[in-house]
Design a protein around this motif. Structure first.
Motif, mmCIF file in Angstrom:
data_model
loop_
_atom_site.group_PDB
_atom_site.id
_atom_site.type_symbol
_atom_site.label_atom_id
_atom_site.label_comp_id
_atom_site.label_asym_id
_atom_site.label_seq_id
_atom_site.Cartn_x
_atom_site.Cartn_y
_atom_site.Cartn_z
ATOM 1 N N GLY A 1 40.694 43.077 67.223
ATOM 2 C CA GLY A 1 42.145 42.920 67.341
ATOM 3 C C GLY A 1 42.644 42.095 66.168
ATOM 4 N N ILE A 2 43.862 42.331 65.748
ATOM 5 C CA ILE A 2 44.497 41.566 64.657
ATOM 6 C C ILE A 2 45.869 41.145 65.165
ATOM 7 C CG2 ILE A 2 45.329 41.626 62.263
ATOM 8 C CD1 ILE A 2 43.336 43.903 61.710
ATOM 9 N N VAL A 3 46.185 39.848 65.101
ATOM 10 C CA VAL A 3 47.484 39.404 65.633
ATOM 11 C C VAL A 3 48.610 39.933 64.718
ATOM 12 C CG1 VAL A 3 46.509 37.300 66.671
ATOM 13 C CG2 VAL A 3 47.554 37.170 64.418
ATOM 14 N N PRO A 4 49.775 40.216 65.289
ATOM 15 C CA PRO A 4 50.899 40.648 64.438
ATOM 16 C C PRO A 4 51.208 39.544 63.428
ATOM 17 C CG PRO A 4 51.420 40.891 66.799
ATOM 18 C CD PRO A 4 50.124 40.147 66.718
ATOM 19 N N GLY A 5 51.424 39.926 62.173
ATOM 20 C CA GLY A 5 51.760 38.950 61.127
ATOM 21 C C GLY A 5 50.558 38.172 60.614
ATOM 22 N N ALA A 6 49.347 38.614 60.939
ATOM 23 C CA ALA A 6 48.145 37.925 60.447
ATOM 24 C C ALA A 6 48.190 37.815 58.923
ATOM 25 C CB ALA A 6 46.894 38.698 60.868
ATOM 26 N N GLU A 7 47.628 36.723 58.394
ATOM 27 C CA GLU A 7 47.541 36.601 56.933
ATOM 28 C C GLU A 7 46.409 37.531 56.469
ATOM 29 O OE1 GLU A 7 47.417 32.632 54.519
ATOM 30 O OE2 GLU A 7 45.339 33.365 54.646
ATOM 31 N N ILE A 8 46.747 38.517 55.656
ATOM 32 C CA ILE A 8 45.715 39.430 55.125
ATOM 33 C C ILE A 8 45.739 39.299 53.602
ATOM 34 C CG2 ILE A 8 44.845 41.794 55.014
ATOM 35 C CD1 ILE A 8 46.216 42.363 57.670
ATOM 36 N N SER A 9 44.703 38.643 53.083
ATOM 37 C CA SER A 9 44.639 38.336 51.645
ATOM 38 C C SER A 9 43.692 39.294 50.940
ATOM 39 C CB SER A 9 44.074 36.934 51.407
ATOM 40 O OG SER A 9 44.806 35.957 52.064
ATOM 41 N N MET A 10 44.001 39.524 49.683
ATOM 42 C CA MET A 10 43.141 40.394 48.895
ATOM 43 C C MET A 10 43.029 39.836 47.478
ATOM 44 S SD MET A 10 43.665 44.425 48.890
ATOM 45 C CE MET A 10 42.426 45.555 48.365
ATOM 46 N N GLU A 11 41.814 39.689 47.000
ATOM 47 C CA GLU A 11 41.628 39.316 45.590
ATOM 48 C C GLU A 11 41.792 40.576 44.746
ATOM 49 O OE1 GLU A 11 38.615 35.503 45.974
ATOM 50 O OE2 GLU A 11 37.773 37.435 45.431
ATOM 51 N N MET A 12 42.569 40.461 43.684
ATOM 52 C CA MET A 12 42.820 41.626 42.846
ATOM 53 C C MET A 12 42.695 41.229 41.376
ATOM 54 S SD MET A 12 46.097 43.102 44.974
ATOM 55 C CE MET A 12 46.004 44.772 44.451
ATOM 56 N N ASP A 13 42.214 42.155 40.583
ATOM 57 C CA ASP A 13 42.136 41.875 39.151
ATOM 58 C C ASP A 13 43.181 42.698 38.406
ATOM 59 O OD1 ASP A 13 40.316 39.919 39.104
ATOM 60 O OD2 ASP A 13 38.661 41.121 38.320
ATOM 61 N N PRO A 14 43.858 42.087 37.418
ATOM 62 C CA PRO A 14 44.815 42.858 36.613
ATOM 63 C C PRO A 14 44.114 44.079 36.023
ATOM 64 C CG PRO A 14 44.913 40.509 36.056
ATOM 65 C CD PRO A 14 43.722 40.694 36.955
ATOM 66 N N GLY A 15 44.851 45.174 35.943
ATOM 67 C CA GLY A 15 44.282 46.375 35.311
ATOM 68 C C GLY A 15 43.477 47.239 36.262
ATOM 69 N N THR A 16 43.380 46.849 37.554
ATOM 70 C CA THR A 16 42.560 47.657 38.472
ATOM 71 C C THR A 16 43.393 48.349 39.543
ATOM 72 O OG1 THR A 16 42.167 45.770 39.933
ATOM 73 C CG2 THR A 16 40.505 46.179 38.225
ATOM 74 N N PHE A 17 44.727 48.196 39.482
ATOM 75 C CA PHE A 17 45.537 48.854 40.516
ATOM 76 C C PHE A 17 46.865 49.301 39.905
ATOM 77 C CE2 PHE A 17 46.430 44.342 40.580
ATOM 78 C CZ PHE A 17 47.794 44.236 40.751
ATOM 79 N N ASP A 18 47.455 50.317 40.527
ATOM 80 C CA ASP A 18 48.770 50.773 40.074
ATOM 81 C C ASP A 18 49.760 50.646 41.228
ATOM 82 O OD1 ASP A 18 48.161 52.820 41.791
ATOM 83 O OD2 ASP A 18 47.680 54.268 40.231
ATOM 84 N N LEU A 19 50.966 51.139 41.020
ATOM 85 C CA LEU A 19 52.011 50.973 42.040
ATOM 86 C C LEU A 19 51.602 51.640 43.360
ATOM 87 C CD1 LEU A 19 54.822 49.899 42.739
ATOM 88 C CD2 LEU A 19 55.779 52.046 41.898
ATOM 89 N N ALA A 20 51.004 52.829 43.270
ATOM 90 C CA ALA A 20 50.621 53.542 44.503
ATOM 91 C C ALA A 20 49.619 52.699 45.303
ATOM 92 C CB ALA A 20 50.017 54.893 44.150
ATOM 93 N N HIS A 21 48.658 52.078 44.607
ATOM 94 C CA HIS A 21 47.660 51.258 45.325
ATOM 95 C C HIS A 21 48.308 50.068 46.015
ATOM 96 C CE1 HIS A 21 44.649 53.392 42.836
ATOM 97 N NE2 HIS A 21 44.010 53.323 43.982
ATOM 98 N N ILE A 22 49.111 49.338 45.260
ATOM 99 C CA ILE A 22 49.657 48.114 45.843
ATOM 100 C C ILE A 22 50.654 48.457 46.956
ATOM 101 C CG2 ILE A 22 51.356 47.768 43.978
ATOM 102 C CD1 ILE A 22 49.519 44.980 45.797
ATOM 103 N N GLU A 23 51.366 49.564 46.811
ATOM 104 C CA GLU A 23 52.256 49.988 47.918
ATOM 105 C C GLU A 23 51.426 50.355 49.147
ATOM 106 O OE1 GLU A 23 56.292 51.810 45.851
ATOM 107 O OE2 GLU A 23 54.601 53.154 46.223
#
Ligand code: SF4
Length: 394
Positions: free
Chosen positions: A98-120
């Motif tokens: 189960g995941i509570v509504p509004g849970a903090e969901i963090s992700m480490e990301m590196d510049p150059g590895t994602f585009d708009l479609a991914h982050i959306e």
């Protein structure tokens, strides 16, 4: 039959390790798997296979019935995951814990590895906190450190995060890199502040044996900055970031008021958490367990049923862990809580033992909390902690 735990021992946080990077930074000794400059979750069978095993691990881990309030995807480079891979992992966590509504969901990301479609896509799945691995704002230092992104990639990544209105985002910077001058460091701090993220993490480089840096550089020798310069870098970060309105809430972390990382606070407050994936640590039922750090061994461990085989941590180790983690926080540790858990006599012993450091102004008690002073105590935290370990480790 499933074992029951007392409420305080039940995790409501989960760390998920995504161990893939396009290449290995020259200072990195994390458990990762290098997939090459073009690979990502959509095209790599290695990543797909790993995600399957991760989901298998999640599904056979005992749940104690408390839904997750924080989830942290760390790496490695979690932003190499395809959107549907992230969706599958989150769905398995939701199904199983189960995941509570509004849970903090963090992700480490590196510049150059994602585009708009991914982050959306990530955002639509609930990712609401991003930690962006910037490290430096000088092209030559990114090259020296073996980073796989450019300065332009950093600004493009920030633009994408703004576009999808990620509510919390942090920038990671490293001090103490080879050839890094005090001016470079100041410039990186100013550029980070100009971007105005909600959070900034500052790491002082450690030269680890077995890394490229470990082979080429000797701590204390040029072109690494001198000890004096690294101390100045730490002090400069404290001055620039607090001057810009960030709270120095943990040895290496600064946040705008109300924007601390809730997941990382779980570690520093020595609260329990699940861990999933290669090399990930968990802390459940007073037991710490680290999964195999090598791909093949991790795969075999999952296929054999994820047997967690570890002893209950002895009480003196729990005390040291509590001190070591709690003293990282600016607010330190409550002496009352420490006394309730380990006995008043132990608290008195610790207080007496730390007297020389009280005299130096490195340690203080404010409103019933034992803490390191900022910046002096934080700067010499290694000395204080080493002494505590030597004294209370047996
Ligand atoms: S991006 Fe992070 S995890 Fe990957 S190689 Fe670099 S330092 Fe290591």
């Amino acid at each position: 039959m499933d074992k029951k735990l007392n409420f305080a021992s039940i995790p409501s946080s989960a760390y998920v390790h995504i161990p893939f990077c396009r290449r290995r930074c020259f200072y990195c000794d994390f458990p990762i798997f290098v997939v090459g400059d073009r690979s990502r979750g959509e095209t790599s069978s290695t990543i797909s296979h790993y995600v399957e095993l991760l989901i298998q691990e999640i599904s056979i881990t005992q749940s104690f019935g408390q839904p997750l309030k924080t989830i942290f995807f760390g790496g490695g480079t979690p932003s190499l995951l395809a959107i549907d891979q992230l969706q599958q992992i989150l769905a398995s966590l939701e199904r199983h814990f189960g995941i509570v509504p509004g849970a903090e969901i963090s992700m480490e990301m590196d510049p150059g590895t994602f585009d708009l479609a991914h982050i959306e896509g990530y955002r639509s799945l609930g990712v609401n906190r991003v930690s962006l691995g910037v490290q430096a704002f000088q092209a030559e230092l990114l090259k020296v450190a073996g980073r796989s992104h450019s300065i332009a990639d950093i600004f493009a990544a920030v633009e994408l995060l703004r576009k999808v209105e990620i509510p919390e985002f942090s920038l990671d910077l490293i001090s103490g890199l080879p050839h890094q001058s005090l001016e470079d460091w100041q410039d990186s701090l100013f550029q980070a502040v100009a971007i105005a993220p909600t959070h900034i993490s500052i790491y002082d480089l450690t030269i680890e044996p077995g890394t490229a840096f470990g082979r080429y550089y000797k701590p204390g020798d040029r072109p690494l900055p001198t000890d004096e310069t690294t101390v100045q870098m730490y002090q400069m970060a404290q001055q620039v970031l607090t001057g810009a309105g960030y709270e120095h809430y943990e040895i290496s972390n600064y946040a705008q008021p109300g924007h601390q990382c809730q997941h990382n606070r779980v570690y520093w407050e020595n609260r329990p958490y699940y861990g999933f994936g290669m090399g990930a640590a968990s802390y459940v039922d007073s037991k710490r367990f680290t999964r195999p750090r090598k791909t093949k061994e991790y795969y075999q461990w999952v296929e054999a049923g994820c047997i967690v085989d570890c002893e209950v941590t002895p009480v003196n180790e729990v005390l040291l862990e509590t001190l070591m983690l709690g003293l990282r926080l600016a607010e330190g540790l409550s002496l009352e809580t420490l006394g309730a858990e380990f006995g008043e006599k132990k608290v008195e012993d610790i207080h007496q033992f730390l007297q020389p450091y009280f005299d130096k102004g490195w340690v203080e008690v404010i409103e019933g909390r034992l803490r390191l002073s900022d910046p002096q105590g934080f700067l010499f935290s290694n000395v204080v902690l080493a002494e505590l370990f030597a004294e209370f480790g047996e």
